[in-house]
Design an enzyme around this catalytic site. Structure first.
Site, PDB file in Angstrom:
ATOM      1  N   TYR A   1      44.616  86.390  64.975  1.00  0.00           N
ATOM      2  CA  TYR A   1      44.339  86.849  63.617  1.00  0.00           C
ATOM      3  C   TYR A   1      45.376  87.890  63.203  1.00  0.00           C
ATOM      4  CZ  TYR A   1      39.651  84.812  63.444  1.00  0.00           C
ATOM      5  OH  TYR A   1      38.589  83.944  63.411  1.00  0.00           O
TER       6      TYR A   1
ATOM      7  N   TYR B   1      40.635  80.989  70.651  1.00  0.00           N
ATOM      8  CA  TYR B   1      41.114  82.299  71.112  1.00  0.00           C
ATOM      9  C   TYR B   1      40.122  82.943  72.071  1.00  0.00           C
ATOM     10  CZ  TYR B   1      38.187  84.111  67.243  1.00  0.00           C
ATOM     11  OH  TYR B   1      37.151  84.389  66.392  1.00  0.00           O
TER      12      TYR B   1
ATOM     13  N   ARG C   1      36.620  81.263  72.138  1.00  0.00           N
ATOM     14  CA  ARG C   1      35.992  80.671  70.956  1.00  0.00           C
ATOM     15  C   ARG C   1      36.596  79.304  70.656  1.00  0.00           C
ATOM     16  NH1 ARG C   1      33.504  82.631  66.833  1.00  0.00           N
ATOM     17  NH2 ARG C   1      32.382  80.754  67.305  1.00  0.00           N
TER      18      ARG C   1
ATOM     19  N   HIS D   1      37.835  77.529  64.835  1.00  0.00           N
ATOM     20  CA  HIS D   1      36.875  77.587  63.724  1.00  0.00           C
ATOM     21  C   HIS D   1      37.496  78.247  62.513  1.00  0.00           C
ATOM     22  CE1 HIS D   1      36.536  81.404  65.905  1.00  0.00           C
ATOM     23  NE2 HIS D   1      36.320  81.936  64.718  1.00  0.00           N
TER      24      HIS D   1
ATOM     25  N   HIS E   1      36.168  80.645  59.315  1.00  0.00           N
ATOM     26  CA  HIS E   1      35.047  81.407  58.760  1.00  0.00           C
ATOM     27  C   HIS E   1      34.911  81.097  57.269  1.00  0.00           C
ATOM     28  CE1 HIS E   1      34.556  84.206  62.239  1.00  0.00           C
ATOM     29  NE2 HIS E   1      35.829  83.922  62.434  1.00  0.00           N
TER      30      HIS E   1
END
Ligand SMILES: [Fe+3]
Lengths: 259, 190
Positions: free
Chosen positions: A128, A167, A177, A180, A182
């Protein structure tokens, strides 16, 4: 080799996930209603332990009119480039280009029109653009991973982006994870508010992930997974995924005429 | 026929570029007379401030109108930067991320028709957001407010903002009882 009891392993988490799933199956067998949403406290997701209310929610059977209305957004709240996450910088981001589209509806199937859809995601390496993300994967100078758009008259949204990478996170040792995106969504009532995550079909990480598995109802969990749709893919350009969203909310919002 | 809802998932820790926006807590136009400040902290079950919560606020305009208005996140069409609300229409919507000490500040106009501001709480660790209401003491008669009347005294108190001085109210959100402070009353709508 003896296991270090101070290290929280995937085996421990997986056993807890399994236990919660079996407890839920037991509840259903005893006649409980299926639960589409995760429980607020779900131990395998360790961050929930000290952050979820322990008291039962107080049921407001008759929400005030203000709660059955909600914020409105319009053309001034977005700009044209907001829905294309691959064109927000001078160069193109690295990764698998894709389009995600779907329809936002309420529980009666009526389209949610002209409302704001916001998304955020990691880059193709699973990082991110956020100061606190310490995952040692490369940042992409051409990708922030943020998009927004308004739903159209049929309640549809469309984003162009790149596929996010999986990640690691620190819930337990070797926690990863699944990939995905959000999503944040508004309905016509404040009580229809939804923040959720969209997953990609066939991800091998599903069964290990306490956040996805917090939705203990299997059918409900499958509603978080997008469908690959070849008819949405464009030649020499991008892969297409479809993901429809249904907003929950008090029964009164289903029968009130949409504005 | 009813459709089955999409499940909720946590907002996680990394929504920072996506959701908060400059001026998100300034619902009232700058310099508007009668502006009130509602501020506070979000705490977890250990009594520690929650530095990555996101609070959303929704309320009627002072005249009681509940229609809201677009423009909460008004953007510059050239740069894409947030340029702030027009200050002419009252959007009724606010959004604030808590700071490193779990604090938020909201500057708004008093709601009309109801004595509270609706609050929605998101955070890492919350698999499903939480709804509550921040009742403003100078507008609230607990004896006539159905929700407040239905609650025992110690629970009711968690929904009442505390007047600090003229126009400034404190409203803390406690996600869990920390052994000293009562857990905030959170609401389910049916
Ligand atoms: Fe994420």
């Amino acid at each position: 080799m003896t296991a270090n009891p101070l290290v929280l392993t995937q085996d421990v988490i997986s056993a807890e996930i399994d236990q919660a799933r079996r407890a839920y199956a037991e509840e259903l067998k005893e006649g409980a209603e299926p639960r589409p949403h995760p429980a607020r406290g779900y131990r395998p997701y360790r961050s929930s332990v000290a952050r979820h209310p322990r008291q039962p929610l107080v049921v407001v059977g008759d929400p005030d009119a203000v709660e059955l209305s909600g914020p409105v957004f319009g053309v001034t709240d977005i700009t044209d480039l907001d829905s294309d996450l691959t064109r927000q910088h001078l160069g193109e981001p690295l990764g698998e280009r894709m389009q995600v589209t779907g329809r936002v509806a309420d529980r009666d199937g009526r389209p949610v029109r002209g409302q704001l859809v916001e998304i955020w995601q990691a880059n193709s390496a699973g990082r991110y653009a956020h100061q606190r993300d310490q995952h040692p994967a490369p940042l992409d100078p051409h990708f922030t991973g943020v998009g927004r758009c308004l739903t159209d008259d049929q309640g549809r949204y469309t984003f162009t982006t790149i596929k996010p990478g999986p990640y690691p996170w620190r819930n337990h040792l070797n926690a990863w994870r699944p990939a995905h995106i959000h999503f944040s969504l508004f309905g016509t009532a404040f009580t229809q508010r939804l923040v959720t995550q969209m997953y990609f079909p066939g991800d091998p990480l599903f069964e290990y992930d306490p956040i996805l598995q917090s939705v203990t109802d299997e059918a409900a969990r499958s509603r978080l997974v997008a469908t690959y749709d070849h008819s949405l893919s464009s030649p020499e350009w991008a892969l297409g995924y479809r993901w429809d969203i249904v907003l929950d909310g008090p029964a009164a919002t289903w029968i009130e005429e949409g504005r | 026929m009813t459709f089955l809802p999409t499940p909720s998932q946590t907002v996680g820790p990394f929504y920072g570029y996506a959701l908060p926006f400059t001026g998100g807590g300034n619902i009232a136009p700058a310099g508007e007379p009668g502006t009130i400040t509602v501020h506070g902290q979000v705490f977890d079950g250990a009594g520690a401030p929650v530095p990555d919560a996101l609070l959303e606020f929704w309320q009627p305009a002072p005249d009681g109108s509940r229609t809201g208005a677009p423009g909460s996140l008004r953007r510059d069409a050239v740069t894409g930067a947030v340029v702030g609300r027009t200050g002419v229409e009252f959007t009724g919507f606010g959004r604030v991320a808590t700071d490193a000490d779990g604090r938020y500040v909201l500057r708004t106009l008093p709601p009309g028709g109801v004595p509270y501001i609706s609050v929605c709480v998101f955070a890492r660790g919350l698999l499903h957001h939480l709804f509550t209401r921040a009742y403003l003491p100078h507008l609230t008669d607990p004896a006539t407010e159905p929700l407040l009347r239905s609650l025992p005294e110690h629970r009711r108190a968690t929904l009442l903002a505390v007047r600090e001085r003229e126009g400034v109210h404190r409203f803390d959100v406690r996600l869990q009882d920390d052994g000293v402070h009562e857990e905030t009353v959170f609401l389910a709508f049916e």
